[in-house]
Design a protein around this motif. Sequence first.
Motif, PDB file in Angstrom:
ATOM      1  N   ASN A   1      10.951   4.179   6.311  1.00  0.00           N
ATOM      2  CA  ASN A   1      10.472   4.567   4.795  1.00  0.00           C
ATOM      3  C   ASN A   1      11.111   3.703   3.859  1.00  0.00           C
ATOM      4  O   ASN A   1      10.395   3.239   2.909  1.00  0.00           O
ATOM      5  N   ARG A   2      12.377   3.409   3.919  1.00  0.00           N
ATOM      6  CA  ARG A   2      13.176   2.935   2.805  1.00  0.00           C
ATOM      7  C   ARG A   2      12.822   1.209   2.898  1.00  0.00           C
ATOM      8  O   ARG A   2      12.607   0.599   1.952  1.00  0.00           O
TER       9      ARG A   2
ATOM     10  N   PRO B   1       9.365   2.874   0.014  1.00  0.00           N
ATOM     11  CA  PRO B   1      10.509   3.633  -0.431  1.00  0.00           C
ATOM     12  C   PRO B   1      10.192   4.889  -1.139  1.00  0.00           C
ATOM     13  O   PRO B   1       9.510   4.521  -2.282  1.00  0.00           O
ATOM     14  N   LYS B   2      10.609   6.065  -0.679  1.00  0.00           N
ATOM     15  CA  LYS B   2       9.988   7.160  -1.319  1.00  0.00           C
ATOM     16  C   LYS B   2      11.551   8.231  -1.326  1.00  0.00           C
ATOM     17  O   LYS B   2      12.284   8.095  -0.705  1.00  0.00           O
TER      18      LYS B   2
ATOM     19  N   ALA C   1      20.078   3.018   2.418  1.00  0.00           N
ATOM     20  CA  ALA C   1      19.545   1.696   1.922  1.00  0.00           C
ATOM     21  C   ALA C   1      20.476   0.646   2.522  1.00  0.00           C
ATOM     22  O   ALA C   1      20.024  -0.741   2.736  1.00  0.00           O
TER      23      ALA C   1
ATOM     24  N   LEU D   1      14.516  -1.851  -2.011  1.00  0.00           N
ATOM     25  CA  LEU D   1      14.913  -0.844  -1.176  1.00  0.00           C
ATOM     26  C   LEU D   1      14.932   0.428  -2.225  1.00  0.00           C
ATOM     27  O   LEU D   1      15.053   1.751  -1.658  1.00  0.00           O
TER      28      LEU D   1
ATOM     29  N   HIS E   1      22.261   8.267   0.451  1.00  0.00           N
ATOM     30  CA  HIS E   1      21.046   7.890   0.095  1.00  0.00           C
ATOM     31  C   HIS E   1      21.520   6.235   0.146  1.00  0.00           C
ATOM     32  O   HIS E   1      20.560   5.194   0.490  1.00  0.00           O
TER      33      HIS E   1
END
Length: 603
Positions: free
Chosen positions: A141-142, A146-147, A522, A502, A518
């Motif tokens: 997802n990153r 990216p969410k 990334a 990212l 987090h």
Amino acid sequence: MYASENAIRLLTATFHVGILFGMYVRTIKVPSSNGTVNEYVRVVEAYRENGKVKQRVVANLGRKDLLSALLPKLRRVLEGTPTIDGQAEEGIEVLDASTWGPILVLRHLFHQLELWPLFDAFLGRSKTVPYADRAFVLLANRLTHPKSEHGLASWLETDFVCDRQGRRFVPQWHRRGRVRIHHRQLDAWYRTLDRLLAAKAKIEVALYHRLRDLFSLKPDLVLYDITSTYFEGAGPHDFAKHGYSRDGKPHNVQVIVGVVMVGGWPIAHHVWAGNRVDHTTVQEVIEDLRQRFSFGRIVFVGDRGMVTQENLDDFVKDGHGYLVGVKRRRNAKFDQYLERIDETKWIDCPAGITARERKMPFQTRAQEVPSGEPGVRVFVIDSEERRQYEEAMRTRAMERTRQKLEALPKRVATRKEFDAAKIGAAAERIVRSHHGYRYYSWELRDRALHFEASPQWERERRLEGKYVIITTEKDLDVLDAVRTYKDLTDVERGFRHLKDVLAVRPIYHRVERRVRAHIFVAALALLVERLLERRLKEAGVNLSAPDALEALATIRLVTFHLAGQPVRRGVSGGSPHARQVLKALGISDLKPPTPPENQDTLM
């Protein structure tokens, strides 16, 4: 026929492209386990490579005997022939057409880095879904969309993301106040983040060993740089602090992120409170490399603004070396180095990739000059590209400052009283904006403002395009020193990817360990992206990693139902660039794993 407009458009476009690009249909006979021979239909594309005509399979359509019965209906669907009023269409029912290409490639890269067994070993076990599979979802997802952990759910609806068994991750919607995701699913992502952070030290070391084996890394040159990333809101107490902002957000609290790179690969990162001073981090990083990674003698490569003379002396005392840039201003030695330049001893540096793409490449030249210090070598670099940029910036700054200084007496003339203090303060503000004090000096004389070229003006012109690096390494020649220092741009590019591509910034987490986790996700995603770029470059594919992932999004996993037949799945061929990426990576099997019976999805 029942189908979404997008799915119909996808199927129709696939067949039309086949006609336009010289695709044709062929059959192949395949014996089954019971001795019977089935005939299968394929769409094949002819293409030319190095003067030779070759063929490749674009799509497998299925068994010939089953397709024959559906031929009239397929023709009607593809040609857009309407059905007779009241007549039901019994052809193809497209159930889903999810994006699959990026996930397919990222799974492949995960295998190459051996991240699956590594995560299994360090993240521990879960009663339901392995943490390694959930960690893959966070990294994918990153890299693709990216969410936040909340926004990740909508991505799971459009992209086919599955675990190693082929079970698709699906969102669990449940509104509770402002949160729309079921708390159990959110908790699962947060637990995964916590596990990743707890295992960070071991994961980084294991990944370094894997990279060392894959690419024969030699940990002699260590590149290190620092950046900041800011918060929207308060951020974690005693961690999110005000400090020097590299994001241009001085009013936002932030954290400091330091990245260590070896051989072009990010092997470790560190996160500190936002008010940490750059040079105080260096010794901590060096000690970590010695203790955790068992590095012996290393050469520290960084910008001069990150280290103090005390840092440099400590490197030498501990048996290490350094290669660092020298500050240009407020540094008397810099002018001395420039005065020692011998115009007959310049050495031309090879053009970089960007420069080679120009019709008239920029010239970069370098030479070694006497340092005046035992054990220290000095290299002066003269960059035409840098000089043109700095000349343009200086010209613009001078013009803005001049216009404002010329306008100031007109403003003064409109006032009844001559207030020297206020006029002087206004003039000082003008020359301090846009670095105008480098080019102009001013004074109040005879109740009027006078300004002229500053004594610093000639020095500024002499500095343009030039920079200096110093090193303790005896075996580095001029070109090696310049190339090594330029590799610092690799770290800077890594920061841009960390923070922009990212989407590290701005950070919304409010708990320190989640902020650290987090950023770790990334950083891991950046490593995977670097591997993709490496493989594309090795194959001669002129695509960046983001462009490649965007092209791969044209590869769809289509779930459809043929009348009288069970539900089937097929993978579309994707765009020419997507097929180019797959070929570069050696991926031929495009299908996802077949999930266990009655276990198609998971939360």
